[in-house]
Scaffold this active site. Structure first.
Site, PDB file in Angstrom:
ATOM      1  N   GLY A 187      61.015 -44.636 123.916  1.00 40.78           N
ATOM      2  CA  GLY A 187      60.867 -42.927 123.594  1.00 40.78           C
ATOM      3  C   GLY A 187      61.129 -43.189 122.327  1.00 40.78           C
ATOM      4  O   GLY A 187      62.200 -43.932 121.289  1.00 40.78           O
ATOM      5  N   ARG A 209      56.368 -47.437 127.145  1.00 39.94           N
ATOM      6  CA  ARG A 209      56.877 -48.375 127.515  1.00 39.94           C
ATOM      7  C   ARG A 209      56.236 -48.687 128.619  1.00 39.94           C
ATOM      8  O   ARG A 209      54.706 -48.677 129.743  1.00 39.94           O
ATOM      9  CB  ARG A 209      57.218 -47.105 128.811  1.00 39.94           C
ATOM     10  CG  ARG A 209      58.121 -46.097 128.514  1.00 39.94           C
ATOM     11  CD  ARG A 209      59.488 -45.500 128.458  1.00 39.94           C
ATOM     12  NE  ARG A 209      59.821 -44.495 127.703  1.00 39.94           N
ATOM     13  CZ  ARG A 209      60.003 -43.185 127.312  1.00 39.94           C
ATOM     14  NH1 ARG A 209      58.783 -42.250 127.703  1.00 39.94           N
ATOM     15  NH2 ARG A 209      60.917 -42.406 126.799  1.00 39.94           N
ATOM     16  N   ASP A 214      68.151 -48.848 126.565  1.00 38.21           N
ATOM     17  CA  ASP A 214      68.907 -49.624 126.948  1.00 38.21           C
ATOM     18  C   ASP A 214      67.452 -50.476 128.433  1.00 38.21           C
ATOM     19  O   ASP A 214      67.834 -51.215 128.150  1.00 38.21           O
ATOM     20  CB  ASP A 214      69.772 -48.476 128.050  1.00 38.21           C
ATOM     21  CG  ASP A 214      68.923 -47.786 128.908  1.00 38.21           C
ATOM     22  OD1 ASP A 214      68.438 -47.560 128.698  1.00 38.21           O
ATOM     23  OD2 ASP A 214      70.354 -47.371 129.889  1.00 38.21           O
ATOM     24  N   THR A 236      67.495 -44.288 119.410  1.00 33.03           N
ATOM     25  CA  THR A 236      67.326 -43.415 120.597  1.00 33.03           C
ATOM     26  C   THR A 236      67.717 -42.058 120.589  1.00 33.03           C
ATOM     27  O   THR A 236      69.098 -41.821 120.151  1.00 33.03           O
ATOM     28  CB  THR A 236      67.363 -43.979 122.542  1.00 33.03           C
ATOM     29  OG1 THR A 236      67.524 -42.616 123.681  1.00 33.03           O
ATOM     30  CG2 THR A 236      68.528 -44.210 122.889  1.00 33.03           C
ATOM     31  N   ASP A 286      68.684 -40.380 122.344  1.00 27.46           N
ATOM     32  CA  ASP A 286      69.669 -39.648 123.530  1.00 27.46           C
ATOM     33  C   ASP A 286      70.974 -40.135 123.099  1.00 27.46           C
ATOM     34  O   ASP A 286      72.402 -39.854 123.931  1.00 27.46           O
ATOM     35  CB  ASP A 286      69.434 -40.284 124.899  1.00 27.46           C
ATOM     36  CG  ASP A 286      68.200 -39.848 125.532  1.00 27.46           C
ATOM     37  OD1 ASP A 286      67.382 -38.827 124.927  1.00 27.46           O
ATOM     38  OD2 ASP A 286      67.033 -40.363 125.926  1.00 27.46           O
ATOM     39  N   ASP A 332      72.740 -42.301 123.828  1.00 22.87           N
ATOM     40  CA  ASP A 332      73.442 -43.055 125.468  1.00 22.87           C
ATOM     41  C   ASP A 332      73.570 -44.987 125.609  1.00 22.87           C
ATOM     42  O   ASP A 332      73.646 -45.346 126.666  1.00 22.87           O
ATOM     43  CB  ASP A 332      72.414 -42.695 126.869  1.00 22.87           C
ATOM     44  CG  ASP A 332      70.846 -43.706 126.952  1.00 22.87           C
ATOM     45  OD1 ASP A 332      70.682 -43.619 125.595  1.00 22.87           O
ATOM     46  OD2 ASP A 332      70.395 -42.954 128.257  1.00 22.87           O
ATOM     47  N   ARG A 340      67.762 -37.274 128.707  1.00 19.84           N
ATOM     48  CA  ARG A 340      67.612 -38.022 130.262  1.00 19.84           C
ATOM     49  C   ARG A 340      68.893 -37.623 130.910  1.00 19.84           C
ATOM     50  O   ARG A 340      69.517 -36.674 130.903  1.00 19.84           O
ATOM     51  CB  ARG A 340      67.665 -39.212 129.871  1.00 19.84           C
ATOM     52  CG  ARG A 340      66.446 -40.115 130.264  1.00 19.84           C
ATOM     53  CD  ARG A 340      66.401 -41.362 130.759  1.00 19.84           C
ATOM     54  NE  ARG A 340      64.977 -41.822 129.576  1.00 19.84           N
ATOM     55  CZ  ARG A 340      63.745 -41.371 129.739  1.00 19.84           C
ATOM     56  NH1 ARG A 340      63.605 -41.490 131.030  1.00 19.84           N
ATOM     57  NH2 ARG A 340      62.852 -41.691 128.834  1.00 19.84           N
TER      58      ARG A 340
HETATM   59  O1  F6P Z   1      64.733 -41.168 125.839  1.00 16.96           O
HETATM   60  C1  F6P Z   1      64.311 -40.606 125.108  1.00 16.96           C
HETATM   61  C2  F6P Z   1      64.007 -38.936 125.934  1.00 16.96           C
HETATM   62  O2  F6P Z   1      63.170 -37.795 124.812  1.00 16.96           O
HETATM   63  C3  F6P Z   1      64.861 -38.196 127.055  1.00 16.96           C
HETATM   64  O3  F6P Z   1      65.423 -37.817 126.157  1.00 16.96           O
HETATM   65  C4  F6P Z   1      63.838 -37.647 127.746  1.00 16.96           C
HETATM   66  O4  F6P Z   1      64.269 -37.514 129.068  1.00 16.96           O
HETATM   67  C5  F6P Z   1      62.880 -38.179 127.578  1.00 16.96           C
HETATM   68  O5  F6P Z   1      62.772 -39.878 127.219  1.00 16.96           O
HETATM   69  C6  F6P Z   1      61.072 -37.831 127.582  1.00 16.96           C
HETATM   70  O6  F6P Z   1      59.694 -39.221 127.916  1.00 16.96           O
HETATM   71  P1  F6P Z   1      58.470 -39.578 128.212  1.00 16.96           P
HETATM   72  O7  F6P Z   1      58.780 -38.673 126.621  1.00 16.96           O
HETATM   73  O8  F6P Z   1      58.013 -40.446 128.340  1.00 16.96           O
HETATM   74  O9  F6P Z   1      57.896 -37.425 128.170  1.00 16.96           O
END
Ligand code: F6P
Length: 320
Positions: A11, A72, A103, A126, A128, A130, A172
Site C-alpha cells: 500500500g 502487491r 512487512d 506504511t 499502519d 505496524d 489493517r
Molecule cells: O496497509 C495499508 C492499508 O491502507 C491498510 O490500512 C488497509 O487495510 C489496506 O492497506 C487497504 O488495502 P487496499 O488499498 O488494497 O484496499
C-alpha cells in the site's frame, strides 16, 4: 557497489516520494547509479526499469503516493517469479536493492535475498505503523493528521445536530492510527484490535456524557477491531441516539506528507544508501527513540509490535 535499484511495494504511504528522492540524490552524491523499478516486485519481474537522475526526483518531496507506482505481486511469492526478478537484476547490473514498503514487502525481500544472495535494505513505509522494531513508519504521521482533520470536521456537524458519530479508520490488524487520532481528536471511545472492548461500556459512557450535557460523541473504530457500520447499528438500536457512521477509507493514504514524514523519509532514504554502499544486507532502517538504526529483517518480521496501553488508558481518562 556501483548500481542500485529502488522500489515501492504494498500500500502506498505519504512520504514514499520523499524517500525515493533521498535514495536517488544521496545515491548519486555517493557516486552510485540509481535505477527506479516501477510497480514494486511486479516491475522487477517484468523488467520495468528507469534510470534515475537528479531531475527525476525534482518536485516530488511534497507529493503523496509514489512516482514509482506500487503493487502487491502474487508472482513474486513464487520461486519462478523471484528467479525472473533476479535474472532481470543481473541483466541490468543492479547489485543492491532498496525496498520501501511494509512487512509483506520485507518478507519477500528476505526470501529473495536468501535465495539469490541479493543485497537488500528495507525502509518502513506504511500508514499502519505496524512494523516491529521501529517506532514510526513513513506515512503514519500524515495519515493520523488526515484522520484528526476529518474528526474536527465531523465534530462541527455532530455538535450542530447533537449526533453520535462512529468513524472507522484504517490500520489493517493494528490500532495505531485509531489510537493516536482518537486521542488527538478527543474521541469519547477508541476501539482497537489490541484491546478487547464491550459495547455495553461504550453505551454506558454515551449515557453518562448525555447526562452531563454533551451535545455529541465521537467513537473511533479501527477497521481491525470491528466494522464501523455494525458498531453504529448497535449504538442506534440500544440507545436510540441519532447515530451516523463515516468510513474514512483510502483518503487516509493520500495527501501531501507532513514535515515529520518528509524528514523521516529523507533520513531513512539516505541511511539506506550508506548501508547498501557499505555492503550491508537483510536490514531495515528503524526509528528508535529519535535515532535511526539498522535492524535485521528478522526483528521487523518476527515480533508483533505492541500498543502503548498507557496511551489508551489516557485517552479513556481524558474522555470521561
Ligand atoms: O496497509 C495499508 C492499508 O491502507 C491498510 O490500512 C488497509 O487495510 C489496506 O492497506 C487497504 O488495502 P487496499 O488499498 O488494497 O484496499
Amino acid at each position: 557497489m556501483k548500481r542500485i535499484g529502488v522500489l515501492t511495494s504494498g500500500g502506498d504511504a505519504p512520504g514514499m516520494n520523499a524517500a525515493i528522492r533521498a535514495v536517488v540524490r544521496k545515491g548519486i552524491f555517493e557516486g552510485l547509479e540509481v535505477v527506479g523499478i516501477k510497480r514494486g516486485y511486479a516491475g522487477l519481474i517484468n523488467g520495468e526499469f528507469v534510470d534515475m537522475n537528479l531531475g527525476s526526483v525534482a518536485d516530488i518531496i511534497q507529493r503523496g503516493g509514489t512516482i514509482l507506482r506500487t503493487a502487491r505481486s502474487e508472482e513474486f511469492r513464487t520461486v519462478e517469479g523471484r528467479r525472473r526478478a533476479y535474472a532481470n537484476m543481473q541483466e541490468q547490473g543492479i547489485e543492491g536493492l532498496i525496498v520501501i514498503g511494509g512487512d509483506g514487502s520485507f518478507r519477500g525481500a528476505q526470501i529473495f535475498s536468501q535465495e539469490h544472495g541479493v543485497k537488500v535494505i528495507g525502509i518502513p513505509g506504511t500508514i499502519d505503523n505496524d512494523i516491529p522494531c521501529s517506532d514510526y513508519s513513513i506515512g503514519f504521521d500524515t495519515s493520523v493528521n488526515t484522520v484528526v482533520d476529518a474528526i474536527n470536521k465531523i465534530r462541527d456537524t455532530a455538535t450542530s445536530h447533537e449526533r453520535t458519530y462512529v468513524i472507522e479508520v484504517m490500520g489493517r490488524h493494528a490500532g495505531y492510527i485509531a489510537l493516536e487520532a482518537g486521542l488527538a481528536g478527543g474521541a469519547e471511545s477508541i476501539l482497537i484490535p489490541e484491546i478487547p472492548f464491550s459495547i455495553d461500556e461504550i453505551i454506558e459512557k454515551l449515557h453518562r456524557g448525555q447526562k452531563r450535557g454533551k451535545l455529541h460523541s465521537i467513537i473511533v473504530v479501527a477497521e481491525g477491531a470491528a466494522s464501523g457500520i455494525e458498531i453504529g447499528k448497535q449504538i442506534k438500536e440500544k440507545t436510540g441516539f441519532d447515530t451516523k457512521v463515516t468510513i474514512l477509507g483510502h483518503l487516509q493514504r493520500g495527501g501531501t506528507p507532513t514535515a515529520f514524514d518528509r524528514v523521516l523519509a529523507s533520513r531513512m532514504g539516505a541511511l539506506a544508501v550508506d548501508l547498501i554502499k557499505a555492503g550491508a544486507s537483510g536490514k531495515m532502517i528503524a526509528r528508535q527513540h529519535n535515532d535511526l538504526v539498522a535492524v535485521d529483517f528478522d526483528c521487523a518480521l518476527s515480533e508483533k509490535r505492541t500498543i502503548d496501553h498507557s496511551v489508551y488508558e489516557l485517552a479513556g481518562i481524558l474522555a470521561i
